[in-house]
Design a protein around this motif. Structure first.
Motif, PDB file in Angstrom:
ATOM      1  N   GLU A  61       0.825  -1.207   0.000  1.00 49.31           N
ATOM      2  CA  GLU A  61       0.000   0.000   0.000  1.00 49.31           C
ATOM      3  C   GLU A  61       0.863   1.264   0.000  1.00 49.31           C
ATOM      4  OE1 GLU A  61      -2.966   1.026  -0.234  1.00 49.31           O
ATOM      5  OE2 GLU A  61      -4.291  -0.693   0.019  1.00 49.31           O
ATOM      6  N   THR A  62       0.377   2.278  -0.695  1.00 55.52           N
ATOM      7  CA  THR A  62       1.026   3.596  -0.663  1.00 55.52           C
ATOM      8  C   THR A  62       0.129   4.649  -0.043  1.00 55.52           C
ATOM      9  OG1 THR A  62       0.189   4.123  -2.866  1.00 55.52           O
ATOM     10  CG2 THR A  62       2.355   3.079  -2.741  1.00 55.52           C
ATOM     11  N   SER A  63      -1.162   4.388  -0.010  1.00 57.51           N
ATOM     12  CA  SER A  63      -2.126   5.390   0.443  1.00 57.51           C
ATOM     13  C   SER A  63      -2.250   5.383   1.964  1.00 57.51           C
ATOM     14  CB  SER A  63      -3.498   5.119  -0.187  1.00 57.51           C
ATOM     15  OG  SER A  63      -4.483   5.938   0.393  1.00 57.51           O
ATOM     16  N   HIS A  64      -2.169   6.567   2.566  1.00 58.89           N
ATOM     17  CA  HIS A  64      -2.340   6.675   4.009  1.00 58.89           C
ATOM     18  C   HIS A  64      -3.773   6.381   4.427  1.00 58.89           C
ATOM     19  CE1 HIS A  64       1.482   8.976   3.663  1.00 58.89           C
ATOM     20  NE2 HIS A  64       1.718   8.412   4.826  1.00 58.89           N
ATOM     21  N   GLU A  65      -4.717   6.482   3.484  1.00 58.57           N
ATOM     22  CA  GLU A  65      -6.098   6.141   3.811  1.00 58.57           C
ATOM     23  C   GLU A  65      -6.227   4.677   4.216  1.00 58.57           C
ATOM     24  OE1 GLU A  65      -5.218   8.049   1.237  1.00 58.57           O
ATOM     25  OE2 GLU A  65      -6.096   9.906   2.040  1.00 58.57           O
ATOM     26  N   ALA A  66      -5.277   3.854   3.783  1.00 53.60           N
ATOM     27  CA  ALA A  66      -5.312   2.443   4.140  1.00 53.60           C
ATOM     28  C   ALA A  66      -5.143   2.236   5.641  1.00 53.60           C
ATOM     29  CB  ALA A  66      -4.218   1.689   3.383  1.00 53.60           C
ATOM     30  N   LEU A  67      -4.477   3.180   6.316  1.00 52.74           N
ATOM     31  CA  LEU A  67      -4.286   3.053   7.760  1.00 52.74           C
ATOM     32  C   LEU A  67      -5.622   3.104   8.479  1.00 52.74           C
ATOM     33  CD1 LEU A  67      -1.188   5.405   8.249  1.00 52.74           C
ATOM     34  CD2 LEU A  67      -1.216   2.928   7.922  1.00 52.74           C
ATOM     35  N   ALA A  68      -6.506   4.000   8.032  1.00 56.30           N
ATOM     36  CA  ALA A  68      -7.841   4.079   8.631  1.00 56.30           C
ATOM     37  C   ALA A  68      -8.644   2.827   8.311  1.00 56.30           C
ATOM     38  CB  ALA A  68      -8.561   5.332   8.132  1.00 56.30           C
ATOM     39  N   ARG A  69      -8.449   2.287   7.129  1.00 49.35           N
ATOM     40  CA  ARG A  69      -9.203   1.105   6.733  1.00 49.35           C
ATOM     41  C   ARG A  69      -8.922  -0.099   7.624  1.00 49.35           C
ATOM     42  NH1 ARG A  69      -7.178   0.190   1.878  1.00 49.35           N
ATOM     43  NH2 ARG A  69      -6.032  -1.697   2.445  1.00 49.35           N
ATOM     44  N   VAL A  70      -7.675  -0.252   8.075  1.00 50.45           N
ATOM     45  CA  VAL A  70      -7.347  -1.387   8.942  1.00 50.45           C
ATOM     46  C   VAL A  70      -7.511  -1.043  10.419  1.00 50.45           C
ATOM     47  CG1 VAL A  70      -5.783  -2.373   7.239  1.00 50.45           C
ATOM     48  CG2 VAL A  70      -4.869  -0.856   9.019  1.00 50.45           C
ATOM     49  N   GLY A  71      -7.973   0.197  10.720  1.00 49.10           N
ATOM     50  CA  GLY A  71      -8.330   0.527  12.088  1.00 49.10           C
ATOM     51  C   GLY A  71      -7.239   1.118  12.940  1.00 49.10           C
ATOM     52  N   ILE A  72      -6.174   1.682  12.327  1.00 51.38           N
ATOM     53  CA  ILE A  72      -5.107   2.321  13.093  1.00 51.38           C
ATOM     54  C   ILE A  72      -5.610   3.664  13.623  1.00 51.38           C
ATOM     55  CG2 ILE A  72      -2.769   3.252  12.981  1.00 51.38           C
ATOM     56  CD1 ILE A  72      -2.971   0.191  12.777  1.00 51.38           C
ATOM     57  N   ASN A  73      -5.264   3.997  14.866  1.00 53.82           N
ATOM     58  CA  ASN A  73      -5.817   5.217  15.461  1.00 53.82           C
ATOM     59  C   ASN A  73      -5.232   6.475  14.821  1.00 53.82           C
ATOM     60  OD1 ASN A  73      -3.367   5.955  16.806  1.00 53.82           O
ATOM     61  ND2 ASN A  73      -3.894   4.698  18.566  1.00 53.82           N
ATOM     62  N   ILE A 130       2.725   8.880  11.223  1.00 51.22           N
ATOM     63  CA  ILE A 130       3.284   8.226  10.039  1.00 51.22           C
ATOM     64  C   ILE A 130       3.219   9.158   8.832  1.00 51.22           C
ATOM     65  CG2 ILE A 130       2.818   6.382   8.363  1.00 51.22           C
ATOM     66  CD1 ILE A 130       2.308   4.512  10.676  1.00 51.22           C
ATOM     67  N   ALA A 131       2.176   9.987   8.762  1.00 54.82           N
ATOM     68  CA  ALA A 131       2.011  10.890   7.613  1.00 54.82           C
ATOM     69  C   ALA A 131       2.765  12.201   7.774  1.00 54.82           C
ATOM     70  CB  ALA A 131       0.528  11.175   7.398  1.00 54.82           C
ATOM     71  N   LEU A 158       4.475   0.808   4.128  1.00 50.40           N
ATOM     72  CA  LEU A 158       3.555   1.142   5.211  1.00 50.40           C
ATOM     73  C   LEU A 158       3.407  -0.014   6.192  1.00 50.40           C
ATOM     74  CD1 LEU A 158       0.560   3.106   3.616  1.00 50.40           C
ATOM     75  CD2 LEU A 158       2.131   3.916   5.376  1.00 50.40           C
ATOM     76  N   HIS A 159       3.309  -1.216   5.671  1.00 45.95           N
ATOM     77  CA  HIS A 159       3.140  -2.383   6.539  1.00 45.95           C
ATOM     78  C   HIS A 159       4.287  -2.497   7.520  1.00 45.95           C
ATOM     79  CE1 HIS A 159       3.689  -6.684   7.592  1.00 45.95           C
ATOM     80  NE2 HIS A 159       2.387  -6.620   7.782  1.00 45.95           N
ATOM     81  N   PHE A 160       5.515  -2.298   7.051  1.00 47.40           N
ATOM     82  CA  PHE A 160       6.683  -2.422   7.923  1.00 47.40           C
ATOM     83  C   PHE A 160       6.587  -1.444   9.083  1.00 47.40           C
ATOM     84  CE2 PHE A 160      10.828  -1.006   9.337  1.00 47.40           C
ATOM     85  CZ  PHE A 160      11.527  -2.191   9.512  1.00 47.40           C
ATOM     86  N   TRP A 161       6.256  -0.178   8.785  1.00 49.19           N
ATOM     87  CA  TRP A 161       6.275   0.833   9.837  1.00 49.19           C
ATOM     88  C   TRP A 161       5.089   0.703  10.783  1.00 49.19           C
ATOM     89  CZ3 TRP A 161      10.716   2.473  10.791  1.00 49.19           C
ATOM     90  CH2 TRP A 161      11.637   2.751   9.791  1.00 49.19           C
TER      91      TRP A 161
END
Length: 442
Positions: free
Chosen positions: A128-140, A147-148, A161-164
């Motif tokens: 993933e490259t999109s920061h919107e993906a963080l909200a999709r998996v439920g990161i606060n 991260i952004a 993104l997955h690594f970090w």
């Protein structure tokens, strides 16, 4: 996560912590978390212990501990929704993960622990490259913002993104484990002191006036942190106030990390001063390690400090650390070294390693070397892995290099590859390691 957190607080520990104002009174213990309120004082690790004069002594400098404060809520259970929220998930996602975990069929025979479900929740972030993906998996939102943060975007794109996100969640879990350990050890010391006082009172050693004085509690409790709380051996650790001078004929290398990551069964510094670097390994997928672990260090202190600062931003409840090792030039000269700077060969190596591909014959010389020196790639990992081999040289341009802000020059990394050489490195830096430990910001 039973293997990752200590046991729950005992009733005796809770009572003692409440009596000493570390746990403010809370009638709702069933909610699974407690407020901590305390002032931390970093005691000299060598206090009450004579410092070893051997060459294995490691120097330590602490920052912002004198005093620092804890005023937060921590989960009190090993496995709970509260633990999942603490490490970085939104409440609804934490509830969903925990329900899936507790409802798994045949739990006694299932090899997956709660941490496996945590890692499964974020597996969709790979590629993933999109920061919107963080909200999709439920990161606060706090972690999303950190991260952004554009100030650290160059470091962000040294991995994906997955690594970090995994690094952030694991670091927060380590921080919780360390907070539990700190509070439980302090409770143990208080209980031991209380029991000793009772025995002395029975023997007539205390007057009524002395006893009543000892039971007066301060509004904010103070915890004197010891060497055990820093996971440092007192007999070969010395506290310093100033900078450590560079030894003659040595090269200083740096790494910025969360301090909690180094507090594990693979303790960084053992009681005899022996150094074990295994807790500092970088997993496959870095610039120069395709399929195996590697030890990454940088001769640029500013870059290492930036890594540390970003860790502190992502994980504000974690202590962080800037490590310095001094490596003898004579030892470095014995190593089989390859220098790979920005070039066509560098681009192809980074592209292969980021994808964790088996290196082709053109990279045979990198398989068995002890050390690779080269520039740091800050290009987006996802883009690097999605482009074809024919487009490597067009896409990976010089602006994809991580830059030193003060000098404007590309950052440099040293990747130690060979296990035998890393063992030798550990021996060479014994007594030549320095830790700057920074208190958590939250």
């Amino acid at each position: 996560m039973a293997g990752y957190l200590p046991g729950c607080f005992t009733e005796e520990e809770i009572q003692c912590l409440e009596e000493n104002a570390i746990f403010p009174p809370d009638p709702h213990r069933s909610q699974g978390k407690r407020k901590i309120s305390a002032t931390l004082i970093a005691s000299t690790p060598s206090s009450n212990t004579s410092i070893s004069s051997s060459a294995s002594t490691t120097s330590v400098r602490t920052w912002n501990f004198n005093p620092s404060t804890i005023s937060t809520n921590i989960p009190t259970d090993k496995e709970s929704i509260e633990v999942l929220e603490y490490i970085g998930f939104e409440p609804a996602t934490a509830l969903d993960i925990f329900q899936r975990y507790t409802s798994r069929p045949e739990p006694d025979d299932c090899p997956d622990d709660l941490l496996s479900y945590v890692h499964g929740q974020i597996s969709d972030l790979k590629g993933e490259t999109s920061h919107e993906a963080l909200a999709r998996v439920g990161i606060n939102t706090q972690i999303q913002s950190a991260i952004a943060d554009p100030m650290f975007s160059d470091i962000l794109w040294t991995r994906d993104l997955h690594f970090w996100v995994k690094d952030t969640l694991d670091t927060n879990l380590a921080s919780l484990r360390n907070q539990h350990g700190l509070i439980k050890r302090h409770a143990g010391r208080l209980i031991a002191h209380k029991n000793k006082r009772k025995r002395r009172r029975v023997q007539g050693s205390f007057s009524t006036e002395e006893e009543s004085t000892e039971q007066i509690h301060q509004p904010v409790a103070t915890i004197n942190m010891t060497s055990e709380d820093f996971h440092l051996p007192p007999t070969c650790t010395t506290i310093v106030d100033g900078d450590i001078p560079l030894l003659p004929d040595h090269i200083a290398l740096y790494k910025g990390k969360a301090h909690g990551e180094m507090r594990s069964s693979r303790q960084l510094i053992s009681s005899d001063g022996t150094i074990n670097l295994s807790s500092l390994y970088s997993p496959p997928g870095g610039d120069f390690n395709s399929m195996g672990n590697a030890q990454y260090w940088t001769p640029d202190k500013e870059i290492a400090e930036k890594y540390r600062q970003w860790t502190a931003l992502r994980c504000p409840q974690s202590d962080t650390c800037l490590l310095t090792i001094q490596v003898p030039k004579e030892f470095i000269e014995t190593l089989d070294i390859i220098e790979i700077w920005f070039s066509g060969h560098w681009k192809e190596l980074v592209w292969h390693c980021r994808q964790q591909l088996h290196l082709s014959a053109q990279f045979n010389s990198t398989y068995e070397v002890d050390l690779i020196k080269g520039h740091i790639c800050a290009g987006q990992t996802e883009d690097l892995t999605q482009i074809t081999a024919n487009n490597i040289h067009t896409f990976i341009t010089r602006d994809k290099l991580l830059q030193s802000r003060s000098t404007g020059k590309p950052g440099i990394q040293w990747a130690f590859q060979c296990p035998a050489s890393i063992i030798r490195l550990q021996e060479q830096i014994s007594g030549k390691m320095h830790l700057d430990i920074f208190a958590a910001t939250n």
